[in-house]
Motif scaffolding. Structure first.
Motif: not given
Length: 65
Positions: A7, A42, A44, A57-58, A61-62
């Motif tokens: 990530l 990560f 959720g 973080v969002a 993640r996107s």
């Protein structure tokens, strides 16, 4: 954790160069967080209480794989 490394590598490859100084500082703070907390964020299962960390973080993640 290898999954977290992937990530972070994705973020570094796709977003780091365009990130402003503020976002870069938040990313460095993110790296100081314990792996188990990061994993929950990560996946959720939990969210950071810090709004800047939550936003990053969002964003990470996107990012597309």
């Amino acid at each position: 954790m290898r999954e977290l490394d992937q990530l972070f590598e994705r973020y570094l490859d796709r977003a780091w160069r365009q990130a402003g100084e503020d976002e870069r500082v938040v990313f460095l703070r993110l790296l100081e967080t314990e792996d188990d907390k990061l994993w929950h964020w990560f996946m959720g299962n939990d969210a950071p209480t810090d709004a800047d960390l939550a936003a990053l973080v969002a964003r990470i993640r996107s990012l597309p794989p």
